[in-house]
Enzyme design. Structure first.
Site, PDB file in Angstrom:
ATOM      1  N   HIS A  51      -4.393   9.317   2.801  1.00 21.56           N
ATOM      2  CA  HIS A  51      -5.738   9.311   2.636  1.00 21.56           C
ATOM      3  C   HIS A  51      -6.695   9.718   3.871  1.00 21.56           C
ATOM      4  O   HIS A  51      -7.946   9.905   3.769  1.00 21.56           O
ATOM      5  CB  HIS A  51      -6.143   7.823   2.338  1.00 21.56           C
ATOM      6  CG  HIS A  51      -7.251   7.573   1.316  1.00 21.56           C
ATOM      7  ND1 HIS A  51      -7.692   6.609   0.625  1.00 21.56           N
ATOM      8  CD2 HIS A  51      -8.136   8.737   0.923  1.00 21.56           C
ATOM      9  CE1 HIS A  51      -8.244   6.726  -0.290  1.00 21.56           C
ATOM     10  NE2 HIS A  51      -8.929   8.179  -0.262  1.00 21.56           N
ATOM     11  N   ASP A  92      -9.109   1.885  -3.909  1.00 21.26           N
ATOM     12  CA  ASP A  92      -8.017   1.597  -2.894  1.00 21.26           C
ATOM     13  C   ASP A  92      -7.657   0.233  -2.923  1.00 21.26           C
ATOM     14  O   ASP A  92      -8.687  -0.730  -3.143  1.00 21.26           O
ATOM     15  CB  ASP A  92      -8.660   2.299  -1.676  1.00 21.26           C
ATOM     16  CG  ASP A  92      -7.473   2.425  -0.671  1.00 21.26           C
ATOM     17  OD1 ASP A  92      -6.326   1.734  -0.505  1.00 21.26           O
ATOM     18  OD2 ASP A  92      -7.765   3.442   0.013  1.00 21.26           O
ATOM     19  N   HIS A 125      -7.408  -0.675   0.178  1.00 24.98           N
ATOM     20  CA  HIS A 125      -7.573  -1.085   1.613  1.00 24.98           C
ATOM     21  C   HIS A 125      -8.991  -0.188   1.740  1.00 24.98           C
ATOM     22  O   HIS A 125      -9.228   0.651   0.998  1.00 24.98           O
ATOM     23  CB  HIS A 125      -6.706  -0.408   2.419  1.00 24.98           C
ATOM     24  CG  HIS A 125      -5.173  -0.533   2.186  1.00 24.98           C
ATOM     25  ND1 HIS A 125      -4.383   0.031   1.402  1.00 24.98           N
ATOM     26  CD2 HIS A 125      -4.515  -1.862   2.773  1.00 24.98           C
ATOM     27  CE1 HIS A 125      -3.178  -0.530   1.429  1.00 24.98           C
ATOM     28  NE2 HIS A 125      -3.339  -1.482   2.149  1.00 24.98           N
ATOM     29  N   ASP A 167     -10.070   1.205   4.497  1.00 22.51           N
ATOM     30  CA  ASP A 167     -10.086   2.622   5.290  1.00 22.51           C
ATOM     31  C   ASP A 167     -11.364   2.560   5.981  1.00 22.51           C
ATOM     32  O   ASP A 167     -11.797   3.918   5.944  1.00 22.51           O
ATOM     33  CB  ASP A 167      -9.652   3.758   4.370  1.00 22.51           C
ATOM     34  CG  ASP A 167      -8.278   3.536   3.474  1.00 22.51           C
ATOM     35  OD1 ASP A 167      -7.446   2.841   4.224  1.00 22.51           O
ATOM     36  OD2 ASP A 167      -7.993   4.369   2.672  1.00 22.51           O
ATOM     37  N   HIS A 172      -5.427   7.366   8.620  1.00 17.22           N
ATOM     38  CA  HIS A 172      -5.654   7.187   7.195  1.00 17.22           C
ATOM     39  C   HIS A 172      -6.337   5.773   6.980  1.00 17.22           C
ATOM     40  O   HIS A 172      -6.800   5.680   5.711  1.00 17.22           O
ATOM     41  CB  HIS A 172      -4.274   7.161   6.298  1.00 17.22           C
ATOM     42  CG  HIS A 172      -3.378   6.145   6.408  1.00 17.22           C
ATOM     43  ND1 HIS A 172      -2.537   5.821   5.533  1.00 17.22           N
ATOM     44  CD2 HIS A 172      -3.135   5.040   7.409  1.00 17.22           C
ATOM     45  CE1 HIS A 172      -1.706   4.728   5.792  1.00 17.22           C
ATOM     46  NE2 HIS A 172      -2.123   4.192   7.075  1.00 17.22           N
ATOM     47  N   ASP A 228      -6.662   6.216  -4.427  1.00 13.65           N
ATOM     48  CA  ASP A 228      -5.482   5.915  -3.685  1.00 13.65           C
ATOM     49  C   ASP A 228      -4.715   5.218  -4.353  1.00 13.65           C
ATOM     50  O   ASP A 228      -5.045   4.337  -5.122  1.00 13.65           O
ATOM     51  CB  ASP A 228      -5.646   5.152  -2.309  1.00 13.65           C
ATOM     52  CG  ASP A 228      -4.329   4.734  -1.327  1.00 13.65           C
ATOM     53  OD1 ASP A 228      -3.340   4.867  -2.163  1.00 13.65           O
ATOM     54  OD2 ASP A 228      -4.582   4.796  -0.282  1.00 13.65           O
ATOM     55  N   ASP A 276      -2.164   3.421  -4.119  1.00 12.72           N
ATOM     56  CA  ASP A 276      -1.821   1.983  -3.918  1.00 12.72           C
ATOM     57  C   ASP A 276      -3.011   1.296  -4.326  1.00 12.72           C
ATOM     58  O   ASP A 276      -2.725  -0.150  -4.153  1.00 12.72           O
ATOM     59  CB  ASP A 276      -1.578   1.709  -2.354  1.00 12.72           C
ATOM     60  CG  ASP A 276      -2.620   1.869  -1.507  1.00 12.72           C
ATOM     61  OD1 ASP A 276      -3.901   1.609  -1.976  1.00 12.72           O
ATOM     62  OD2 ASP A 276      -2.725   2.147  -0.124  1.00 12.72           O
ATOM     63  N   GLU A 300      -1.691   9.300  -1.359  1.00 13.83           N
ATOM     64  CA  GLU A 300      -0.751   8.533  -0.793  1.00 13.83           C
ATOM     65  C   GLU A 300       0.131   7.999  -1.864  1.00 13.83           C
ATOM     66  O   GLU A 300       1.226   7.173  -1.889  1.00 13.83           O
ATOM     67  CB  GLU A 300      -1.588   7.046  -0.737  1.00 13.83           C
ATOM     68  CG  GLU A 300      -2.275   7.040   0.497  1.00 13.83           C
ATOM     69  CD  GLU A 300      -1.791   7.149   1.941  1.00 13.83           C
ATOM     70  OE1 GLU A 300      -0.665   7.231   1.956  1.00 13.83           O
ATOM     71  OE2 GLU A 300      -2.533   7.433   2.876  1.00 13.83           O
TER      72      GLU A 300
END
Length: 361
Positions: free
Chosen positions: A123, A151, A153, A155, A168, A264, A266, A309
């Site tokens: 990312h 996402d 997260h 980030d 990332h 992302d 994830d 990712e």
């Protein structure tokens, strides 16, 4: 078999022109394999679906870029110790150089009015893709754009707040100007200018569930709208998308603005997409992920998308494992939905701004 989208685009001169940049780069984090994701996605038939089923004219140089000539000599990209930081920045020169080059690549497509798809890679590459889109939108429309960041997260760590030093986990802080080029080496991300940045008020997060304590403070201090999995559980993904689009002035009856979607994988639950570097349980279902992409497509405001990712090496027996294949399939599904694939092949939404109308195709 589905059919090409009937959605009219507001910020692109044609709805069927797609620029693709394949980014085989993993330097924003420390797990190998994510650089193989673009090849895996392409080999699974994604580009065939885009061209033959969704009927896009594809502009792609046929290369999965490794950016070898932009990387420093081995052993010279040393961790950068920033004053007050918990950990040094990892691979700072590599990430800065690659994202600068990617910025130019994305800008080349976006400046010609193409929808741009960037396949990563980790990312950190969004520093390049988002900045390239933002620059082109400012030049073509004399306006800012919105960034929807899907996402697990946030980030948005700074070099000072990051516990790992992996870049990332920092792209949004650079893209908003919250983080500047480090004084210890101003050449690192010194290429990022105001024309490349995104206003924090135009950012929406969806799917968060693993946010560092310093990141929570950054989000609050800068008034950034964020929808966690708690919000999705409470309101449902439909209501969350309504609120997200309303926040960036892209809901029904609103003026609208160009949208860059950075997804992302994830954000999806590991049960759906296990082959990723930082999986977190309790994520989106595949249908919720697809729905996010479908709704953004339906606005007609999408100008760029990142898919990042996917790491085929991080599931069981490697790239040929069931987990890797399912993650690749999920990533392809997200892209197709963002580009206009309809759940029901015979019908497609044609107007969401007054009333939802459905017409046969």
């Amino acid at each position: 078999m589905t059919a090409p989208s009937t959605i009219a685009t507001k910020f692109l001169p044609a709805k069927d022109q797609l620029g693709l940049v394949a980014v085989g780069f993993s330097g924003g984090q420390c797990k190998s394999g994510v650089d193989a994701a673009p090849s895996a996605l392409i080999e699974s038939g994604l580009l065939t679906d885009i061209q033959e089923t969704l009927e896009y004219t594809l502009y792609h140089d046929g290369i999965v870029h490794g950016y070898a000539k932009h990387l420093p000599a081995p052993g010279t990209d040393l961790p950068l110790h920033v004053a007050g930081a918990k950990a040094p920045m990892i691979n700072p020169i590599s990430v800065s150089n690659v994202t600068h080059t990617l910025c130019d690549q994305v800008y080349e497509h976006a400046s010609k009015g193409r929808l741009v798809l960037t396949l990563g890679g980790d990312h950190s590459i969004a520093i390049g893709s988002v900045s390239g889109t933002a620059k082109a939108i400012r030049e073509r429309h004399n306006s800012e754009m919105a960034l929807i960041w899907v996402d697990a997260h946030a980030d948005i760590n700074t070099p000072e707040s990051s516990g790992s030093g992996n870049i990332h986990g920092m792209p949004v802080s650079f893209l908003t100007g919250i983080t500047k080029a480090p004084k210890e080496n101003p050449n690192i991300f010194g290429w990022i200018k105001d024309e490349h940045k995104v206003n924090p008020s135009n950012i929406v997060y969806i799917g968060l569930r693993d946010v560092d304590i310093p990141e929570k403070k950054i989000l609050k201090d800068h008034g950034i709208r964020a929808f966690s999995m708690h919000d999705i559980d409470r309101y449902g993904i439909g209501k969350v998308m309504d609120m997200a689009l309303d926040h960036i002035n892209c809901g029904p009856g609103q003026e609208g603005m160009p949208i860059h979607l950075s997804f992302d994988v994830d954000a999806l639950d590991p049960y759906v997409a296990p082959s990723t570097g930082t999986p977190v349980r309790g994520g989106l279902t595949l249908r919720e992920g697809d729905f996010i992409c479908e709704v953004i497509h339906e606005t007609g405001y999408l100008v760029a998308m990142d898919l990042v990712e996917v790491n085929p090496a991080l599931s069981g027996d490697g790239p040929e494992s069931i987990g890797a294949k399912e993650t690749i399939r999920a990533g392809c599904s997200l892209v197709r939905c963002a580009l206009g694939e309809c759940l029901l092949d015979r019908y497609c939404v044609t107007d969401i701004h007054n009333i939802r109308l459905f017409s046969a195709i």
